[in-house]
Scaffold this motif. Structure first.
Motif, PDB file in Angstrom:
ATOM      1  N   ARG A 350      47.886  26.282  41.589  1.00  0.00           N
ATOM      2  CA  ARG A 350      49.123  26.387  42.343  1.00  0.00           C
ATOM      3  C   ARG A 350      48.876  27.297  43.542  1.00  0.00           C
ATOM      4  O   ARG A 350      49.080  28.510  43.495  1.00  0.00           O
ATOM      5  N   LEU A 351      48.457  26.653  44.628  1.00  0.00           N
ATOM      6  CA  LEU A 351      48.017  27.430  45.771  1.00  0.00           C
ATOM      7  C   LEU A 351      49.165  28.086  46.522  1.00  0.00           C
ATOM      8  O   LEU A 351      48.953  28.989  47.310  1.00  0.00           O
ATOM      9  N   HIS A 352      50.383  27.636  46.284  1.00  0.00           N
ATOM     10  CA  HIS A 352      51.502  28.174  47.052  1.00  0.00           C
ATOM     11  C   HIS A 352      52.275  29.223  46.271  1.00  0.00           C
ATOM     12  O   HIS A 352      53.345  29.637  46.674  1.00  0.00           O
ATOM     13  N   ASP A 353      51.761  29.634  45.123  1.00  0.00           N
ATOM     14  CA  ASP A 353      52.392  30.720  44.382  1.00  0.00           C
ATOM     15  C   ASP A 353      51.943  32.054  44.974  1.00  0.00           C
ATOM     16  O   ASP A 353      51.374  32.117  46.048  1.00  0.00           O
ATOM     17  N   GLN A 354      52.145  33.134  44.212  1.00  0.00           N
ATOM     18  CA  GLN A 354      51.739  34.446  44.669  1.00  0.00           C
ATOM     19  C   GLN A 354      50.217  34.468  44.832  1.00  0.00           C
ATOM     20  O   GLN A 354      49.499  33.675  44.229  1.00  0.00           O
ATOM     21  N   PRO A 355      49.667  35.403  45.652  1.00  0.00           N
ATOM     22  CA  PRO A 355      48.220  35.456  45.855  1.00  0.00           C
ATOM     23  C   PRO A 355      47.467  35.564  44.536  1.00  0.00           C
ATOM     24  O   PRO A 355      47.893  36.241  43.609  1.00  0.00           O
ATOM     25  N   LEU A 356      46.335  34.863  44.459  1.00  0.00           N
ATOM     26  CA  LEU A 356      45.554  34.841  43.226  1.00  0.00           C
ATOM     27  C   LEU A 356      44.943  36.217  42.961  1.00  0.00           C
ATOM     28  O   LEU A 356      44.636  36.961  43.888  1.00  0.00           O
ATOM     29  N   PRO A 357      44.722  36.552  41.696  1.00  0.00           N
ATOM     30  CA  PRO A 357      44.208  37.883  41.369  1.00  0.00           C
ATOM     31  C   PRO A 357      42.883  38.205  42.037  1.00  0.00           C
ATOM     32  O   PRO A 357      42.585  39.361  42.277  1.00  0.00           O
ATOM     33  N   ALA A 358      42.055  37.194  42.304  1.00  0.00           N
ATOM     34  CA  ALA A 358      40.739  37.457  42.879  1.00  0.00           C
ATOM     35  C   ALA A 358      40.821  37.843  44.347  1.00  0.00           C
ATOM     36  O   ALA A 358      39.820  38.256  44.930  1.00  0.00           O
ATOM     37  N   MET A 359      41.976  37.722  44.968  1.00  0.00           N
ATOM     38  CA  MET A 359      42.089  38.007  46.395  1.00  0.00           C
ATOM     39  C   MET A 359      43.429  38.670  46.679  1.00  0.00           C
ATOM     40  O   MET A 359      44.481  38.084  46.427  1.00  0.00           O
ATOM     41  N   THR A 360      43.397  39.873  47.215  1.00  0.00           N
ATOM     42  CA  THR A 360      44.636  40.593  47.499  1.00  0.00           C
ATOM     43  C   THR A 360      45.190  40.182  48.861  1.00  0.00           C
ATOM     44  O   THR A 360      44.490  39.551  49.682  1.00  0.00           O
ATOM     45  N   LYS A 384      31.975  39.007  51.362  1.00  0.00           N
ATOM     46  CA  LYS A 384      31.084  39.723  50.448  1.00  0.00           C
ATOM     47  C   LYS A 384      31.847  40.709  49.577  1.00  0.00           C
ATOM     48  O   LYS A 384      31.510  40.907  48.394  1.00  0.00           O
ATOM     49  N   SER A 385      32.886  41.348  50.145  1.00  0.00           N
ATOM     50  CA  SER A 385      33.659  42.305  49.352  1.00  0.00           C
ATOM     51  C   SER A 385      34.384  41.612  48.201  1.00  0.00           C
ATOM     52  O   SER A 385      34.580  42.201  47.136  1.00  0.00           O
ATOM     53  N   LEU A 386      34.781  40.351  48.391  1.00  0.00           N
ATOM     54  CA  LEU A 386      35.450  39.608  47.323  1.00  0.00           C
ATOM     55  C   LEU A 386      34.499  39.368  46.153  1.00  0.00           C
ATOM     56  O   LEU A 386      34.918  39.371  44.988  1.00  0.00           O
ATOM     57  N   PHE A 387      33.244  39.161  46.470  1.00  0.00           N
ATOM     58  CA  PHE A 387      32.270  38.896  45.413  1.00  0.00           C
ATOM     59  C   PHE A 387      31.682  40.182  44.828  1.00  0.00           C
ATOM     60  O   PHE A 387      31.003  40.141  43.821  1.00  0.00           O
ATOM     61  N   ARG A 388      31.944  41.323  45.474  1.00  0.00           N
ATOM     62  CA  ARG A 388      31.480  42.594  44.930  1.00  0.00           C
ATOM     63  C   ARG A 388      32.455  43.194  43.930  1.00  0.00           C
ATOM     64  O   ARG A 388      32.173  44.165  43.269  1.00  0.00           O
ATOM     65  N   SER A 389      33.675  42.607  43.856  1.00  0.00           N
ATOM     66  CA  SER A 389      34.735  43.220  43.054  1.00  0.00           C
ATOM     67  C   SER A 389      34.427  43.242  41.568  1.00  0.00           C
ATOM     68  O   SER A 389      34.991  44.015  40.815  1.00  0.00           O
ATOM     69  N   GLU A 437      27.360  29.723  40.308  1.00  0.00           N
ATOM     70  CA  GLU A 437      26.551  30.902  40.591  1.00  0.00           C
ATOM     71  C   GLU A 437      27.195  31.634  41.762  1.00  0.00           C
ATOM     72  O   GLU A 437      27.172  31.144  42.900  1.00  0.00           O
ATOM     73  N   PRO A 438      27.779  32.793  41.530  1.00  0.00           N
ATOM     74  CA  PRO A 438      28.552  33.488  42.570  1.00  0.00           C
ATOM     75  C   PRO A 438      27.811  33.675  43.888  1.00  0.00           C
ATOM     76  O   PRO A 438      28.403  33.482  44.959  1.00  0.00           O
ATOM     77  N   GLU A 439      26.521  33.999  43.861  1.00  0.00           N
ATOM     78  CA  GLU A 439      25.798  34.253  45.106  1.00  0.00           C
ATOM     79  C   GLU A 439      25.656  32.986  45.940  1.00  0.00           C
ATOM     80  O   GLU A 439      25.839  33.004  47.164  1.00  0.00           O
TER      81      GLU A 439
END
Length: 576
Positions: A350-360, A384-389, A437-439
């Motif tokens: 549901r892309l139009h709901d509140q922002p997803l937890p992985a991205m503020t 890169k900061s998103l994947f460092r979380s 694979e995240p990288e």
């Protein structure tokens, strides 16, 4: 004006005291060609204080034979104004310089009072100010007396006749629109749109004419179809009675209708199972970029309205522009396909709901700011900061959610900028099919946004700088976070450092090194607002090799130290 073409000038001017509306209706009622195929005569008034010029105009062409009738002559501005009001001529040949009231004032008066008379300006002077002023008030042409000859005069008269004809046709089509609006109810119109989209049944020719008249007098291009799907409609309906669900659908329909009303031309119809089709027309908008920007804003406002009033999320698919109502059915299918692609139907995100937890929200704003600034290194830092979380470790679903959110942002940027987003959707699909694979996923996303930034930079059009300066700016924005210099940049674009320094200063009004520092400080400001870095770590991240020098330059450009800026922007003491 008589249908047989004979002169209608009488001794009494009172016979010509028609209102502008009645004259327009007269033009609409009678065609520009009489029954015997001859041109219908248009009345012409000559307004010039020089008797010789009036005589010259009167004898220059065979007026009656050419389809025009001289209805009067005025020798000064005041007399011209009075005769225009009394005789209501279709065309006025107007001298600029006349006693009592000059031609510019008369032109402005006709324009301000929205009088239907069209005017051709005469002057002895080739003066730009006169040309500009009279043209801004609606003059059809500006003729110089000493260059005036029969072909020139006839060309101006025929141009004016064509303008009058087009306006008359426009009024006729508006009358047709009112006629069909009275004939067809809104419910029947929605049914016609519904059947047209599904490609079923037959719509009579007058039905098509009704739809055209309802949108625009010249509906021949720039239509667009949106498909709005209420998210998880089955789950919503299960919690309601049939009456409540029907009421909700009616409310959504009304909200869509109100939103379309702000665009002026469009229809909404309910298809089935929480899906609505919105047919929009932008026939009077020439710029495709402007259309895409308007639709982007419209979609955002509609989504926010549904969330605010009904607490509903929606996925919207969009067709490309098309130019014939007969294409509606195929365009509907393409909009439905695009809707499924954007929504990530396999996962039902549901892309139009509140922002997803992985991205503020802050991270999203930082990414969008980097894209808007065409800042590739800044974009790379945010991704890169998103994947460092650490939130993605071993969580494939969370990784997919982040991919969907980021790619949805890329599609929105394309829609806002009028760029083709097909390649992004292809990348989107391929990334979701990759091994989690995240990288690898991170690098693919960075490459995608880098390509998007390059397209945005290219679509911005030719910049008002030379080729070399443009290449230097691009190199700086792509590499400011590295230890670059004037010499290195000049080497990259294959010119001498001295020549680049001179070009840059001349065209940008700032030395190269100062511009480089401005780019670096702007990047540091965004990182401070983003909140991902400590101030003491920023200087190397944005390309400075000395902390004290970074503090000095930041204060010179921003007016305060980065520590104070961080406190003011983030509402707390800097973590440094």
């Amino acid at each position: 004006m008589c249908m047989n073409g004979s002169s209608c000038i009488t001794a009494s001017a009172t016979a010509w005291r028609f209102s502008a509306t009645r004259v327009f209706l007269r033009q609409l009622k009678f065609p520009f060609h009489c029954a015997r195929g001859r041109l219908m005569k248009l009345n012409v008034l000559i307004a010039d204080d020089e008797l010789l010029m009036r005589n010259r105009l009167r004898s220059m062409i065979a007026w009656e034979k050419m389809g025009y009738s001289l209805c009067g002559e005025a020798s000064n501005g005041a007399e011209a104004e009075r005769m225009i009001d009394e005789l209501q001529p279709e065309i006025v040949i107007l001298d600029i310089h006349m006693p009592l009231v000059d031609g510019v004032c008369i032109a402005k008066s006709l324009h301000d009072r929205r009088r239907f008379s069209k005017f051709i300006v005469l002057s002895s002077y080739d003066n730009f100010d006169y040309v500009r002023d009279t043209m801004s008030y609606g003059a059809i042409d500006y003729l110089l007396k000493h260059r005036l000859d029969p072909p020139t005069l006839l060309e101006a008269l025929h141009k004016t006749r064509e303008r009058i004809r087009l306006e008359a046709a426009n009024h006729r089509e508006k009358e047709t629109a009112f006629k069909f609006r009275d004939m067809y109810s809104p419910m029947l119109t929605q049914k016609m749109i519904h059947d047209l989209i599904l490609g079923i049944g037959q719509i009579k020719e007058e039905g098509y004419e009704h739809l055209k008249a309802s949108f625009s007098p010249h509906l021949s291009r720039n239509m667009l179809l949106l498909v709005l799907q209420i998210d998880r409609i089955e789950a919503v309906a299960e919690k309601q009675s049939e009456e409540e669900t029907a009421s909700m659908i009616r409310t959504i329909h009304q909200l869509c209708k109100q939103a379309i009303g702000e665009l002026r031309h469009g229809y909404v119809t309910y298809m089935d199972k929480g899906r609505f089709a919105l047919l929009l027309s932008f026939a009077d908008v020439k710029s495709e970029h402007a259309i895409f920007q308007t639709v982007f804003t419209f979609r955002q406002r509609l989504e926010q309205t549904l969330k605010m009033y009904l607490n509903l999320s929606a996925v919207i698919g969009q067709s490309g522009l098309f130019h014939a109502l007969g294409e509606v059915a195929s365009r509907y299918q393409s909009a439905v396909r695009q809707m499924y692609e954007v929504s990530g139907s396999a996962l039902r995100i549901r892309l139009h709901d509140q922002p997803l937890p992985a991205m503020t929200i802050r991270q999203e704003k930082g990414l969008l700011a980097s894209i808007d600034e065409l800042d590739a290194p800044g974009m790379e830092q945010v991704v890169k900061s998103l994947f460092r979380s650490g939130a993605l470790a071993g969580d494939d679903a969370q990784l997919h959610m982040l991919v969907n959110e980021l790619m949805h942002i890329a599609v929105k940027v394309c829609a806002r900028s009028g760029l083709e987003a097909g390649w992004i959707r292809s990348v989107w699909t391929s990334v979701l099919q990759m091994e989690p694979e995240p990288e690898r996923v991170r690098d693919q996303l960075i490459a995608t946004f880098a390509r998007l930034i390059a397209q945005l930079e290219q679509s911005a059009g030719a910049k008002r700088v030379s080729k070399y300066v443009g290449e230097a700016i691009h190199y700086v924005k792509s590499n400011y976070n590295k230890n670059i210099s004037l010499e290195e940049t000049a080497g990259q674009i294959k010119i001498s450092p001295a020549y680049l320094s001179k070009l840059f200063k001349d065209e940008m009004n700032v030395p190269f090194t100062e511009y480089l520092n401005q780019v670096r400080i702007e990047a540091s400001r965004k990182l401070i607002e983003h909140g991902s870095f400590k101030v003491k770590d920023l200087f190397e991240t944005v390309g400075f090799n000395n902390y004290s020098y970074f503090i000095k330059v930041f204060k010179e450009i921003v007016g305060m130290t980065p520590h104070i800026y961080s406190k003011k922007r983030n509402g707390r003491r800097s973590s440094s």
